[in-house]
Scaffold this motif. Structure first.
Motif, PDB file in Angstrom:
ATOM      1  N   GLY A  17      38.886  -7.491  80.735  1.00  0.00           N
ATOM      2  CA  GLY A  17      38.548  -8.418  79.655  1.00  0.00           C
ATOM      3  C   GLY A  17      37.862  -7.746  78.489  1.00  0.00           C
ATOM      4  N   ASP A  18      37.769  -6.391  78.532  1.00  0.00           N
ATOM      5  CA  ASP A  18      37.172  -5.724  77.378  1.00  0.00           C
ATOM      6  C   ASP A  18      38.161  -5.721  76.219  1.00  0.00           C
ATOM      7  OD1 ASP A  18      38.996  -3.652  77.856  1.00  0.00           O
ATOM      8  OD2 ASP A  18      37.489  -2.268  78.627  1.00  0.00           O
ATOM      9  N   GLU A  19      37.688  -5.325  75.072  1.00  0.00           N
ATOM     10  CA  GLU A  19      38.498  -5.406  73.851  1.00  0.00           C
ATOM     11  C   GLU A  19      39.788  -4.596  73.965  1.00  0.00           C
ATOM     12  OE1 GLU A  19      37.963  -4.822  69.053  1.00  0.00           O
ATOM     13  OE2 GLU A  19      36.194  -5.149  70.291  1.00  0.00           O
ATOM     14  N   GLU A  20      39.715  -3.441  74.602  1.00  0.00           N
ATOM     15  CA  GLU A  20      40.894  -2.591  74.762  1.00  0.00           C
ATOM     16  C   GLU A  20      41.967  -3.285  75.615  1.00  0.00           C
ATOM     17  OE1 GLU A  20      41.690   1.604  76.894  1.00  0.00           O
ATOM     18  OE2 GLU A  20      40.135   1.623  75.350  1.00  0.00           O
ATOM     19  N   ASP A  21      41.553  -3.908  76.712  1.00  0.00           N
ATOM     20  CA  ASP A  21      42.500  -4.644  77.561  1.00  0.00           C
ATOM     21  C   ASP A  21      43.142  -5.807  76.800  1.00  0.00           C
ATOM     22  OD1 ASP A  21      42.185  -3.086  79.816  1.00  0.00           O
ATOM     23  OD2 ASP A  21      40.935  -4.531  80.897  1.00  0.00           O
ATOM     24  N   ILE A  22      42.328  -6.531  76.074  1.00  0.00           N
ATOM     25  CA  ILE A  22      42.837  -7.696  75.342  1.00  0.00           C
ATOM     26  C   ILE A  22      43.799  -7.255  74.244  1.00  0.00           C
ATOM     27  CG2 ILE A  22      42.165  -9.604  73.828  1.00  0.00           C
ATOM     28  CD1 ILE A  22      39.599  -9.790  75.610  1.00  0.00           C
ATOM     29  N   ASP A  23      43.474  -6.180  73.543  1.00  0.00           N
ATOM     30  CA  ASP A  23      44.384  -5.646  72.521  1.00  0.00           C
ATOM     31  C   ASP A  23      45.714  -5.253  73.147  1.00  0.00           C
ATOM     32  OD1 ASP A  23      42.452  -5.967  70.589  1.00  0.00           O
ATOM     33  OD2 ASP A  23      41.989  -3.830  70.392  1.00  0.00           O
ATOM     34  N   MET A  24      45.660  -4.544  74.271  1.00  0.00           N
ATOM     35  CA  MET A  24      46.874  -4.103  74.950  1.00  0.00           C
ATOM     36  C   MET A  24      47.713  -5.298  75.388  1.00  0.00           C
ATOM     37  SD  MET A  24      48.333  -3.731  78.302  1.00  0.00           S
ATOM     38  CE  MET A  24      46.912  -4.304  79.152  1.00  0.00           C
ATOM     39  N   LEU A  25      47.073  -6.302  75.945  1.00  0.00           N
ATOM     40  CA  LEU A  25      47.773  -7.500  76.398  1.00  0.00           C
ATOM     41  C   LEU A  25      48.431  -8.230  75.218  1.00  0.00           C
ATOM     42  CD1 LEU A  25      48.539  -9.611  78.504  1.00  0.00           C
ATOM     43  CD2 LEU A  25      46.243 -10.572  78.266  1.00  0.00           C
ATOM     44  N   ALA A  26      47.679  -8.387  74.144  1.00  0.00           N
ATOM     45  CA  ALA A  26      48.207  -9.092  72.968  1.00  0.00           C
ATOM     46  C   ALA A  26      49.396  -8.354  72.362  1.00  0.00           C
ATOM     47  CB  ALA A  26      47.100  -9.273  71.927  1.00  0.00           C
TER      48      ALA A  26
END
Length: 78
Positions: A17-26
């Motif tokens: 749920g960190d910013e890097e994970d969310i960016d990758m998911l998006a």
């Protein structure tokens, strides 16, 4: 937005749920979507969701433009 809930439910135990994970998911999600798919999702938004989407887009785009202009202006002074 239903897709947000679906993505969250699917990935909540798989990502931190960190910013890097969310960016990758998006970005992975957007890469898989066609223009028509995205327009269909937009058409399903209620008024508040559409306003939120446009608000975020406007804010982030204006931040980028102002940052770019400041960078360009700073370059001219050297």
């Amino acid at each position: 937005m239903k897709i947000i809930d679906e993505l969250y439910d699917y990935y909540r135990n798989k990502l931190t749920g960190d910013e890097e994970d969310i960016d990758m998911l998006a970005f992975a999600f957007l890469e898989e979507m066609s223009r028509e798919d995205l327009l269909e999702l937009i058409n399903e938004l209620d008024n508040q969701e559409l306003n939120n989407l446009m608000g975020i887009y406007l804010i982030e785009t204006l931040k980028g433009k102002f940052a770019s202009a400041e960078f360009t202006q700073g370059q001219n002074y050297h």
